[in-house]
Design a protein around this motif. Structure first.
Motif, PDB file in Angstrom:
ATOM      1  N   GLN A  93       0.834  -1.203   0.000  1.00 17.53           N
ATOM      2  CA  GLN A  93       0.000   0.000   0.000  1.00 17.53           C
ATOM      3  C   GLN A  93       0.869   1.254   0.000  1.00 17.53           C
ATOM      4  N   ASP A  94       1.873   1.276   0.840  1.00 15.02           N
ATOM      5  CA  ASP A  94       2.713   2.471   0.977  1.00 15.02           C
ATOM      6  C   ASP A  94       3.515   2.776  -0.291  1.00 15.02           C
ATOM      7  N   HIS A  95       3.900   1.734  -1.002  1.00 17.20           N
ATOM      8  CA  HIS A  95       4.787   1.927  -2.161  1.00 17.20           C
ATOM      9  C   HIS A  95       4.076   1.666  -3.485  1.00 17.20           C
ATOM     10  N   HIS A  96       2.766   1.692  -3.465  1.00 17.23           N
ATOM     11  CA  HIS A  96       1.965   1.535  -4.692  1.00 17.23           C
ATOM     12  C   HIS A  96       2.355   0.259  -5.439  1.00 17.23           C
ATOM     13  N   GLY A  97       2.396  -0.829  -4.695  1.00 16.55           N
ATOM     14  CA  GLY A  97       2.788  -2.110  -5.272  1.00 16.55           C
ATOM     15  C   GLY A  97       1.657  -2.829  -5.973  1.00 16.55           C
ATOM     16  N   LEU A  98       0.577  -2.128  -6.232  1.00 15.71           N
ATOM     17  CA  LEU A  98      -0.520  -2.754  -6.967  1.00 15.71           C
ATOM     18  C   LEU A  98      -1.240  -1.716  -7.801  1.00 15.71           C
ATOM     19  N   GLN A  99      -1.780  -2.211  -8.889  1.00 11.80           N
ATOM     20  CA  GLN A  99      -2.602  -1.341  -9.749  1.00 11.80           C
ATOM     21  C   GLN A  99      -4.020  -1.925  -9.769  1.00 11.80           C
ATOM     22  N   CYS A 100      -4.288  -2.892 -10.646  1.00 12.23           N
ATOM     23  CA  CYS A 100      -5.641  -3.470 -10.612  1.00 12.23           C
ATOM     24  C   CYS A 100      -5.836  -4.395  -9.433  1.00 12.23           C
ATOM     25  N   GLY A 101      -4.740  -4.938  -8.906  1.00 13.08           N
ATOM     26  CA  GLY A 101      -4.816  -5.789  -7.727  1.00 13.08           C
ATOM     27  C   GLY A 101      -5.026  -7.266  -8.003  1.00 13.08           C
ATOM     28  N   PHE A 102      -5.169  -7.636  -9.268  1.00 12.72           N
ATOM     29  CA  PHE A 102      -5.471  -9.049  -9.531  1.00 12.72           C
ATOM     30  C   PHE A 102      -4.340  -9.978  -9.097  1.00 12.72           C
ATOM     31  N   CYS A 103      -3.112  -9.557  -9.358  1.00 14.38           N
ATOM     32  CA  CYS A 103      -1.979 -10.422  -9.018  1.00 14.38           C
ATOM     33  C   CYS A 103      -1.603 -10.323  -7.545  1.00 14.38           C
ATOM     34  N   THR A 104      -2.159  -9.329  -6.843  1.00 16.79           N
ATOM     35  CA  THR A 104      -1.663  -8.962  -5.515  1.00 16.79           C
ATOM     36  C   THR A 104      -1.729 -10.090  -4.475  1.00 16.79           C
ATOM     37  N   PRO A 105      -2.817 -10.850  -4.400  1.00 13.11           N
ATOM     38  CA  PRO A 105      -2.810 -11.919  -3.386  1.00 13.11           C
ATOM     39  C   PRO A 105      -1.650 -12.890  -3.570  1.00 13.11           C
ATOM     40  N   GLY A 106      -1.393 -13.260  -4.809  1.00 12.44           N
ATOM     41  CA  GLY A 106      -0.285 -14.174  -5.069  1.00 12.44           C
ATOM     42  C   GLY A 106       1.053 -13.525  -4.803  1.00 12.44           C
ATOM     43  N   MET A 107       1.174 -12.263  -5.174  1.00  9.73           N
ATOM     44  CA  MET A 107       2.426 -11.542  -4.920  1.00  9.73           C
ATOM     45  C   MET A 107       2.698 -11.471  -3.411  1.00  9.73           C
ATOM     46  N   VAL A 108       1.672 -11.134  -2.656  1.00 12.51           N
ATOM     47  CA  VAL A 108       1.851 -11.004  -1.200  1.00 12.51           C
ATOM     48  C   VAL A 108       2.217 -12.357  -0.589  1.00 12.51           C
ATOM     49  N   MET A 109       1.523 -13.403  -1.003  1.00 12.46           N
ATOM     50  CA  MET A 109       1.812 -14.720  -0.415  1.00 12.46           C
ATOM     51  C   MET A 109       3.218 -15.185  -0.794  1.00 12.46           C
TER      52      MET A 109
END
Ligand code: FES
Ligand code: FES
Length: 161
Positions: A93-109
């Motif tokens: 969130q702080d570093h704008h590590g997501l745009q649409c967010g679709f990949c985000t759960p996998g990226m975070v895990m």
């Protein structure tokens, strides 16, 4: 049909599945844990990464039956009960590590698993580890920056994108 039982996000979970049912399908369609995304079903995108017995696994690559008895963690387990984000989520969130967010759960895990094994990864190590996670918004730069920040490293030398 086969009955499978596993621990998911600290709670017992079971269900009747077909032999061909993927773990990703079990999580999403049987347990309603739709934070695990399915972007390809062909082991390429990494949107479906969860932890199985502490290891990052693409949940579309294993059968639910193969996870019988396992300890599974999904993105839904990563924030605290009061909604407080974990360090990786907060850094995204702080570093704008997501745009649409679709990949985000996998990226975070994936990032959480990386930092467990390597608490202070270099930029190159992060990029290599994330080879199996595709961001179709191509936000890799800020994703790498967020993961470095989550590990407590100085990211001021990494130019803004
Ligand atoms: S949905 Fe599993 S790797 Fe793409
Ligand atoms: S933020 Fe859109 S796919 Fe990664």
């Amino acid at each position: 049909m086969t009955q499978v039982s596993m621990t998911v996000n600290g709670q017992a979970a079971s269900g009747d599945v077909e032999g061909r049912t993927l773990l990703s399908t079990f999580l999403r369609e049987h347990l309603g844990l739709t934070g695990t995304h399915v972007g390809c079903d062909t082991s390429q995108c990494g949107a479906c990464v969860v932890h199985v017995d502490g290891n990052a696994v693409k949940s579309c690559t294993i059968l639910a039956a193969e996870a019988d008895g396992a300890d599974v963690a999904t993105i839904e387990s990563q924030a605290a009960a009061d909604g407080t984000l974990n360090a990786v989520q907060q850094a995204f969130q702080d570093h704008h590590g997501l745009q649409c967010g679709f990949c985000t759960p996998g990226m975070v895990m994936s990032a959480v698993a990386l930092l467990k094994d390597n608490p202070s990864p270099s930029e190159a190590e992060i990029r290599a580890y994330l080879e199996g996670n595709i961001c179709r918004c191509t936000g890799y730069h800020n994703i790498v920056k967020a993961i470095m920040a989550a590990s407590g490293q100085d990211v001021s030398a990494i130019a803004a994108e």
